[in-house]
Design an enzyme around this catalytic site. Structure first.
Site, PDB file in Angstrom:
ATOM      1  N   PHE A 130       1.211   3.548   6.921  1.00 55.40           N
ATOM      2  CA  PHE A 130      -0.073   3.762   7.583  1.00 55.40           C
ATOM      3  C   PHE A 130      -1.187   3.457   6.590  1.00 55.40           C
ATOM      4  CE2 PHE A 130      -3.693   6.575   8.579  1.00 55.40           C
ATOM      5  CZ  PHE A 130      -3.925   6.231   9.899  1.00 55.40           C
TER       6      PHE A 130
ATOM      7  N   VAL B 198      -9.716   5.450   3.322  1.00 52.16           N
ATOM      8  CA  VAL B 198      -9.926   6.895   3.366  1.00 52.16           C
ATOM      9  C   VAL B 198     -11.068   7.367   2.468  1.00 52.16           C
ATOM     10  CG1 VAL B 198      -7.524   7.330   3.947  1.00 52.16           C
ATOM     11  CG2 VAL B 198      -8.228   7.318   1.539  1.00 52.16           C
TER      12      VAL B 198
ATOM     13  N   SER C 124      -6.299   3.328  -5.687  1.00 51.19           N
ATOM     14  CA  SER C 124      -5.691   4.123  -4.615  1.00 51.19           C
ATOM     15  C   SER C 124      -5.757   5.611  -4.937  1.00 51.19           C
ATOM     16  CB  SER C 124      -4.241   3.691  -4.396  1.00 51.19           C
ATOM     17  OG  SER C 124      -4.180   2.438  -3.743  1.00 51.19           O
TER      18      SER C 124
ATOM     19  N   HIS D 119       0.828  -1.203   0.000  1.00 53.14           N
ATOM     20  CA  HIS D 119       0.000   0.000   0.000  1.00 53.14           C
ATOM     21  C   HIS D 119       0.869   1.262   0.000  1.00 53.14           C
ATOM     22  CE1 HIS D 119      -2.983  -2.977   1.081  1.00 53.14           C
ATOM     23  NE2 HIS D 119      -3.918  -2.081   0.840  1.00 53.14           N
ATOM     24  N   PRO D 120       0.430   2.287  -0.722  1.00 51.53           N
ATOM     25  CA  PRO D 120       1.214   3.528  -0.780  1.00 51.53           C
ATOM     26  C   PRO D 120       0.997   4.383   0.466  1.00 51.53           C
ATOM     27  CG  PRO D 120      -0.791   3.797  -2.053  1.00 51.53           C
ATOM     28  CD  PRO D 120      -0.779   2.351  -1.569  1.00 51.53           C
TER      29      PRO D 120
ATOM     30  N   GLU E  80      -9.325   6.761  -4.352  1.00 52.03           N
ATOM     31  CA  GLU E  80      -9.661   6.796  -2.921  1.00 52.03           C
ATOM     32  C   GLU E  80      -9.002   7.969  -2.219  1.00 52.03           C
ATOM     33  OE1 GLU E  80     -10.032   1.956  -3.124  1.00 52.03           O
ATOM     34  OE2 GLU E  80      -8.277   2.892  -2.210  1.00 52.03           O
TER      35      GLU E  80
ATOM     36  N   MET F 101      -5.355   3.164   5.905  1.00 51.26           N
ATOM     37  CA  MET F 101      -6.693   3.547   6.367  1.00 51.26           C
ATOM     38  C   MET F 101      -7.612   3.589   5.155  1.00 51.26           C
ATOM     39  SD  MET F 101      -7.858   6.979   8.407  1.00 51.26           S
ATOM     40  CE  MET F 101      -9.579   7.298   8.800  1.00 51.26           C
TER      41      MET F 101
END
Length: 479
Positions: A430, A434, A395, A378-379, A398, A432
């Site tokens: 991190f 979003v 991504s 994940h970025p 989002e 989440m």
């Protein structure tokens, strides 16, 4: 007459209608009027030869037009003609395409590839698509289904061993009436190419659901240098390719089409023919609104923009199509979709909620190192790659809904500081879900989660990945 009339109204296994007078709008990327696709057939070392355990020598597609096989004998002239393809012709074609940065699909015969690993390495370095051209470059029309199935499975295994990844495109070429059924039963191919029936991809229905066909060509093909009434000079080859391009380019103002061009290292790789091919490559590049693509690029575009009749129902999709459609639900981890499909899908999985449950089970069953890799795939939120739009389309979308692609300099500095602090503490990004969240909510989550113990935050990351997957599935399937 009565019997003939009755016969023509019987159920018929062939589709003679196709798209008819109203072909679909291809919607090629960038509004292209034509998709141009080049195939290099790599067959040298996989042809009929007694050294390969075959009954005789090769007789097809060489400078010896009308050659006959020599039973139980080596044909030294034929062998050296094929050898030219791998020794010299391939490298000429390689230089021509790589110098112009034009993508290529290779139809690679597995046994030929195995005999020249340096050539395979050069194909991979050029980022060419490596589709399979079967185990050997031999005629399969008289093979029984069991033996042809064994050869196709052996081709996949050998190709995967040599290339490092399995092929997603299939072209047997000298096929049998069983070939397409075998390919569809295997379930691992995004597209099949043993068809010359259209100027656009099309869907057929197989044992496990819809199968995409990306048709190939025998007319815009250098094989006609090796057949009666074919090309005998480079200018004929160039003129035919140019006329084909011009007609489709003109039609593309209203209904864009696809042009496939077939090449062979031992044929187009000869200097006199390569000169004509070079002129055509430059002619293509002189036009705007042209998409030069691999066959896999074209197949993936078609899958995204032109679903089969009835749409995409997980329980009625072959494995390769399912992975193509749902392999990106978990970031850069298509193995989750593959394992989900292999576990079995029913109508209960044709909704977002049902499929999410099955995919989460597959995700949770991954070994610890694979789960860690999933997290690291994940970025960063508002990180460098996201701002440069070098992350997945999902991504980007989002993060865009949360305004992370439009940060002010002070906001970007804050997010960067939180990202750096989080990775310094936990050694992964991190994560989440979003979509639909505000920047303030995301920053609050950073502050709340930074003090967590590493074990708790690892589980929190997996839980957020599950939420991201649920949101993505709701965009594609009914809830």
């Amino acid at each position: 007459m009565t019997s003939i009339r009755a016969d023509v109204y019987k159920p018929y296994p062939r589709d003679l209608a196709g798209y008819g007078a109203t072909p679909p709008q291809a919607d090629w990327p960038g509004g292209a009027r034509i998709a141009v696709q080049f195939v290099i057939n790599y067959e040298e070392g996989g042809e009929n030869c007694v050294l390969h355990g075959d009954a005789g020598s090769e007789a097809f597609l060489s400078e010896i037009v009308g050659a006959a096989a020599w039973p139980n004998q080596r044909h030294m002239n034929m062998e050296s003609i094929y050898e030219y393809g791998s020794r010299a012709g391939y490298w000429r074609l390689h230089r021509m395409f790589t110098s112009r940065r034009m993508p290529v699909t290779v139809f690679g015969v597995a046994t030929a590839m195995a005999r020249c690993p340096d050539i395979v390495a050069s194909m991979k370095a050029a980022d060419w698509e490596l589709a399979t051209h079967g185990l050997k470059w031999i005629e399969y029309k008289d093979f029984n289904k069991t033996d042809e199935t064994a050869d196709i499975h052996a081709a996949i295994a050998l190709h995967t061993e040599i290339a490092g990844t399995r092929p997603l495109g299939f072209y047997q070429g000298r096929c049998s009436e069983n070939t397409l059924d075998i390919v569809m039963e295997e379930q691992g191919f995004v597209y099949a190419a043993d068809s010359y029936a259209d100027d656009l991809p099309y869907w057929i229905h197989g044992t496990h659901g819809p199968q995409l066909i990306v048709p190939y060509t025998l007319d815009a093909n250098d094989m006609r240098f090796a057949t009666p009434q074919g090309f005998n000079a480079g200018d004929q080859f160039y003129a035919y390719l140019k006329d084909s391009f011009d007609v489709l380019y003109a039609e593309g103002a209203e209904t864009p089409k696809m042009l496939s061009i077939g090449l062979h290292c031992r044929l187009a790789g000869r200097p006199g023919r390569a000169a004509a091919l070079a002129r055509f490559l430059d002619y293509v590049q002189s036009h705007a609104h042209v998409w030069v693509a691999t066959r896999l690029d074209i197949a993936r575009h078609w899958i995204k923009t032109h679903p089969p009749v009835g749409g995409y129902l997980p329980s009625k999709m072959p494995r390769a199509l399912f992975v193509e459609r749902f392999g990106d639900i978990f970031e850069h981890t298509p193995i989750i979709a593959e394992q989900t499909h292999r576990a079995g899908l029913t109508a209960l999985h044709d909704t977002a909620n049902g499929l999410h449950s099955a995919m989460v089970r597959a995700m949770r069953a991954l070994p610890p190192d694979a789960k860690r890799a999933l997290i690291n795939a994940h970025p960063d939120l508002a990180g460098r790659l996201a701002l440069q739009k070098h992350v997945t389309a999902d991504s980007l979308l989002e993060q865009g809904t949360a305004g992370l692609d439009r940060l002010q300099p002070d906001e970007l500095a804050t997010f960067t500081a939180y990202n750096d602090a989080y990775k310094a503490r936990f050694a992964f990004p991190f994560i989440m879900a979003v979509k639909g969240r505000s920047k303030a909510e995301i920053l609050a989550a950073f502050e709340r989660r930074l003090p967590n113990a590493p074990e708790a935050e690892y589980e929190a990351a997996l839980a957020e990945i599950e939420r991201i997957a649920a949101l993505r599935l709701r965009d594609r399937l009914p809830t």
